[in-house]
Every structure is written in structure tokens, then in C-alpha cells.
Design an enzyme around this catalytic site. Structure first.
Site, PDB file in Angstrom:
ATOM      1  N   GLU A  94       0.871  -1.175   0.000  1.00 48.01           N
ATOM      2  CA  GLU A  94       0.000   0.000   0.000  1.00 48.01           C
ATOM      3  C   GLU A  94       0.904   1.220   0.000  1.00 48.01           C
ATOM      4  OE1 GLU A  94      -4.133  -1.162   2.316  1.00 48.01           O
ATOM      5  OE2 GLU A  94      -2.579  -0.030   3.360  1.00 48.01           O
ATOM      6  N   ASP A 105      -5.257   9.426   9.260  1.00 41.79           N
ATOM      7  CA  ASP A 105      -3.951   8.953   9.707  1.00 41.79           C
ATOM      8  C   ASP A 105      -3.584   9.487  11.080  1.00 41.79           C
ATOM      9  OD1 ASP A 105      -2.865   7.397   7.429  1.00 41.79           O
ATOM     10  OD2 ASP A 105      -3.204   9.269   6.360  1.00 41.79           O
ATOM     11  N   TYR A 219     -10.214  -4.443   3.407  1.00 45.30           N
ATOM     12  CA  TYR A 219      -9.399  -3.979   4.525  1.00 45.30           C
ATOM     13  C   TYR A 219     -10.322  -3.901   5.738  1.00 45.30           C
ATOM     14  CZ  TYR A 219      -5.864  -1.057   6.957  1.00 45.30           C
ATOM     15  OH  TYR A 219      -4.932  -0.558   7.828  1.00 45.30           O
TER      16      TYR A 219
END
Length: 309
Positions: A94, A105, A219
Site C-alpha cells: 500500500e 492517519d 481492509y
């Protein structure tokens, strides 16, 4: 015309004026019911993701998915890090597309994006790095990014150029699939597999819809929150994986909180693979001034790969 996504189209200053969005809010957005039917979209011929996961399944092996930020700590060493990841046994890489406002993030990956941008990274340089990587390696690549840089580049053009450069998939963190479905500007998915993100809090009906429209791999988050904010994966991740796999044959890989070989082995035992990001990026951060940082990254990753084989 765009609807709810319009607020994401400005530059980083306008986004900061709106205020940072906690990833839990994004998860809640992902958990809302679809307003329009979402059909499984073909992204073209069978690509590297399909063939890789099929081979792993046939060999009875689990996938190791490694995340790094493109251009961190600089373009030359970033390419070497990608190569080291592949050589250490990563089945999928990724590649984070550097962006000034990475909402989902945690601090480790935010700082990685900042280092990359400071070193001159851009969307175009990221695609060029992929072209260089493809000269030596065939490991599948998934772009991990946000709608803003993709839309700014040109949504359809980005898909075409990224696929031509050698990318195989994309995970757009702040674009719920039902939002994409209602906007003609975001209709094209040709060339790249769109990876679905499913959280432990996702309602069952939405898990079904996301799973049935999945491409490449899913995911699955072991926890809610931002990346790199947890010391360990959730002990209940097996139940999350089982809920997803009840609706699809698409491989399910689990990320968030995997830092050690023991954690890697535990999570791999209840899933089709694991995703490790912040722990790898932290190695880059701690060795950002080392010309041979790629070797250290490769050595760390190999310990995790060996743990799930």
C-alpha cells in the site's frame, strides 16, 4: 455536480478552516445506509491482486500487506524501501499518496506524509516511482489516499494514469462508495480495484453491501480510530472477519495495531492476511537520516512475514 463531497475539494487551507475530521466520524459515515443501489463494478481484466491472492489461497498462505508513504524520506530511498518490502516477502504494497491533510492517519503517518511533501513528493512523482518499481518488481500496488488529490488530478485521468504506471488498486479513505455512486464525476473506476474498508462497528446490512461490491481484498479494521493509535489489535477481530466472509469470497485482510511477530501470527490465524503500516513507517522515521534505511525496513518486515508463513 458533487454533493456531500464538495467540502473536500478545496486546498489544505480551506480544509483546515473547516476543521480536522476524526476518523471515527468517517467510520460513522461509512456505516450509514446506502441511498442508491451499489453494484459490483468491474475494474478490468484480472490484475495482480487477483492472481496474488489466488496463489496464496492455493498455497494455504496468508497475505502480508505493507504500507509506506510514497516519497518518504525522499524519492530515491522511498523506491528502495518499496523494493526492500517486496524482497522481504510483502505480497501487496500500500503506497500512501502524500497529502497535506490526511484525515484518517495518526501522527506517525501524518509525519511521513509531511516528510515526503517537504522532500518534493507529488501525485505525479508518486506515479513515476511506480513506473520505476515496475521495472524490477511485480508485487501488487494499492494507492492509499484521499479524494482531494485524486479529484484535483482528474478522477478518471488519475485512474487511467495510475493503472498505466503499474498500480493495481486504490483505497479512497474519505469517499464512501454510495457517495461515489451518486456523482457522475466519480463514476469511473476503470483500471483500479477499489478496496473496501469495513470497521467493527459497521452494521450487518452495510457489511453485506460493502462485501458484495468488494474488489481485490477487503481492509478490515481491528478497531475504530486513526492509524497507529493502538498498541495491539482487538481480540474480537475473528468475529469481524467472520461477519464479512459470510457475504463474500473476497479475501479479508486485517490492519490496525499489528507491531510484533506474535500479533501478526494471531491476526493472520483468523483472516486471509494482515496489513502493517505505522510500525513500518516508524522504522523509516527512526532511520530517516540513514542512507541504508531500506535495509532496516526490509529486516523488520521479514520478521513479520516469517511469523505468518
Amino acid at each position: 455536480m458533487l454533493t456531500a463531497s464538495t467540502r473536500l475539494m478545496g486546498d489544505s487551507n480551506s480544509l483546515q478552516a473547516i476543521g480536522r475530521v476524526d476518523f471515527n466520524n468517517l467510520v460513522r459515515s461509512l456505516n450509514q445506509d446506502f441511498r442508491f443501489p451499489l453494484e459490483k463494478v468491474r475494474f478490468g481484466a484480472v490484475n495482480r491482486l487477483d492472481t496474488t491472492f489466488e496463489q496464496l489461497r492455493n498455497e494455504g498462505k496468508k497475505a502480508f500487506v505493507a504500507y509506506v508513504a510514497a516519497g518518504d524520506p525522499d524519492e530515491g530511498r522511498s523506491l528502495k524501501i518499496m523494493q526492500a518490502l517486496a524482497d522481504a516477502g510483502a505480497d501487496v504494497i500500500e503506497l500512501g499518496l502524500p497529502f497535506s491533510d490526511p484525515l484518517a492517519d495518526g501522527i506517525v503517518n501524518q509525519m511521513a506524509a509531511g516528510r515526503a511533501l517537504a522532500a518534493g513528493a507529488s501525485t505525479r512523482s508518486c506515479l513515476e516511482m511506480i513506473r520505476e518499481f515496475r521495472k524490477t518488481h511485480d508485487t501488487p500496488l494499492v494507492l492509499f489516499t484521499y479524494l482531494n488529490p485524486v479529484f484535483t488530478y482528474g478522477y478518471e485521468k488519475f485512474h487511467a494514469d495510475a493503472a498505466a504506471a503499474g498500480a493495481d488498486g486504490i483505497l479512497l479513505l474519505d469517499l464512501p462508495p454510495d457517495e461515489a455512486a451518486r456523482n457522475a464525476d466519480l463514476a469511473s473506476e476503470v483500471g483500479l480495484a477499489h478496496i473496501r474498508l469495513i470497521a467493527p462497528t459497521t452494521p450487518e446490512d452495510r457489511v453485506k453491501l460493502l462485501a458484495e461490491s468488494s474488489q481485490g481484498f477487503i481492509y478490515a479494521l481491528s478497531r475504530t480510530g486513526v492509524t497507529g493509535a493502538h498498541g495491539a489489535p482487538s481480540e474480537g477481530i475473528g468475529e469481524v472477519v467472520s461477519r464479512i466472509k459470510a457475504h463474500t469470497e473476497t479475501p479479508v485482510c486485517v490492519g490496525f495495531g499489528i507491531n510484533t511477530p506474535e500479533q501478526a501470527s494471531m491476526v493472520a490465524s483468523v483472516s486471509d492476511g494482515i496489513v502493517v503500516g505505522s510500525a513500518i513507517v516508524k522504522i523509516v522515521e527512526n532511520n530517516a537520516d540513514d542512507p541504508d534505511v531500506a535495509t532496516k525496513v526490509g529486516a523488520f518486515v521479514k520478521t513479520l512475514v516469517d511469523a505468518i508463513r
